[in-house]
Write a protein that holds these residues in place. Structure first.
Motif: not given
Length: 446
Positions: A43-49, A98-108
């Protein structure tokens, strides 16, 4: 007036058992997080493409920064106090979650995972150090055994909780679930008072930087199978050793490596991590490829090992107080030797596999449990507790990284690779027994 002040202070402080529960709750949270991410990876992979090859870095970055933070946090706990550094670890874990949950991109997202890992480095070894320093020698093993029980429980519930969250909620909740747990721990910590003799010397800043660079280089080199990075990490030990000789309070206590007993204990911790990670990581694949099990059946097969390991951690801890840490650890490696040989020679059906992994799990629960923590305490000064247990955890983490990596190389190189992998586990158990036999019998009462 003085007695009234002491009595009031005692009333503000949590009872000893609740202090233990507070620290163990941190262990549970870390163990839960360790297993909860797996079901959400796709799901994480799909979310960040991103591709699956990039997705695994959510685990890799965590392992790298956890390994780096362990010795540093352990040393800082001797300097600033176990409560303060444990609190910092819990806060960092919450911020990272918290940062992992709201990260706008995979690097973040990876930055959040790195911060989580640094926080975890202030939870695991310091809990062991706190228990070791809080209980007398005759009770130390029993209470250290609780760490294995709680870690095992969290590791079992993690994948279950992760699968449940993914089924009904967004994947971000696998990280957000940590926030209320951290708040409970922080609230309890406000009522915790710990008496500790602190080391009042300058912080070894140069040593911390060099040690961090060395560990990162070695661990990354092992992970991606790059000998150049491993060589660079090892080479950094030359300037590091020169810096540490001049430091008033070195981050890397050279006495741990110059003393044969403490060096052998650290190597035994490395071996325990290797055996544990190799066995656990390869069991599902072994069940699929050798016994023809489905992925679901093979995955569930790890559960008996985890339950057996939990029981062994508790039993092993109790036995440490009765017959000594060295004898219990010897029994643990003897059991993993039998388990490794059974996986190498005997397993040909589901029944024999289950019986073997129960035995193997019992041995693993002992070798990663109380005995090594108790043994390292027998050879160090009390004010070095955090640092020593930090290095013990670091070596176990390094073994946990080396094991699956080397096993993967063996599987690629040899046609019947599984037999060679478990033969290697058996041989390493035998080497560990030899190391144990050569340790000097030193019993320090604290």
């Amino acid at each position: 007036m003085g007695s009234l002040t002491i009595q009031a202070a005692k009333q503000r402080t949590l009872p000893k058992k609740l202090v233990l529960v507070t620290f163990l709750l941190g262990i549970f949270m870390g163990a839960l997080d360790n297993g909860i991410v797996g079901p959400a990876l796709s799901s994480i992979n799909e979310h960040y493409g991103i591709a699956a090859s990039w997705g695994v870095w959510s685990f890799t970055i965590y392992t790298l920064f956890f390994s780096v933070s362990i010795p540093v946090m352990g040393k800082l706990s001797d300097r600033f106090g176990r409560k303060n550094v444990f609190t910092a670890g819990i806060l960092l874990f919450a911020i990272g979650s918290l940062l992992s949950a709201i990260s706008p991109n995979f690097a973040f997202f990876l930055v959040g995972r790195a911060i989580q890992a640094i926080g975890t480095g202030g939870i695991f070894p310091i809990t062991a150090a706190q228990i070791a320093a809080s209980y007398p020698t005759e009770q130390r093993g029993k209470y250290l055994g609780y760490i294995g029980v709680i870690f095992g429980l969290g590791s079992i519930l993690g994948p279950v909780a992760g699968a449940g969250i993914i089924a009904y909620l967004q994947w971000q909740w696998i990280f957000l679930i940590n926030i209320p747990i951290t708040l409970i721990i922080l609230l309890l910590l406000t009522k915790v008072e710990i008496e500790q003799q602190l080391v009042k010397k300058p912080i070894d800043s140069y040593g911390i930087v060099l040690l961090t660079a060395s560990i990162l280089s070695i661990m990354l080199g092992i992970t991606i199978e790059n000998l150049v990075l491993i060589g660079i990490g090892v080479a950094i030990f030359i300037p590091l050793s020169l810096v540490e000789k001049k430091a008033k309070d070195p981050i890397m206590n050279m006495k741990f490596f110059a003393n044969r007993n403490t060096l052998f204990i650290l190597l035994l911790s490395l071996a325990s991590g290797f055996i544990m990670a190799t066995t656990i990581n390869l069991l599902p694949m072994f069940g699929e490829e050798i016994l023809g099990l489905s992925k679901g059946e093979a995955g569930i097969g790890v559960t008996p090992l985890a339950v057996s390991s939990m029981v062994a951690s508790l039993v092993g801890g109790i036995l440490v107080d009765k017959i000594g840490a060295r004898n219990v650890l010897f029994a643990g490696f003897l059991i993993t030797l039998v388990g490794g040989l059974s996986l190498y020679l005997l397993v040909s059906s589901v029944i024999t596999l289950i019986l073997t992994i129960v035995v193997m799990g019992f041995g693993i629960g002992i070798i990663i449990g109380a005995p090594l923590n108790v043994m390292i305490m027998q050879h160090i000064a009390l004010q070095e507790t955090g640092s020593a247990i930090g290095y013990l955890s670091l070596f176990r983490s390094m073994g946990s990284t080396m094991g699956p990596t080397i096993a993967g190389i063996i599987l690629i190189t040899f046609t019947n690779g599984f037999t060679f992998v478990y033969l290697a586990v058996a041989i390493l158990s035998m080497v560990s027994l030899v190391l144990l036999a050569t340790l000097k019998r030193v019993e320090v009462q604290r």
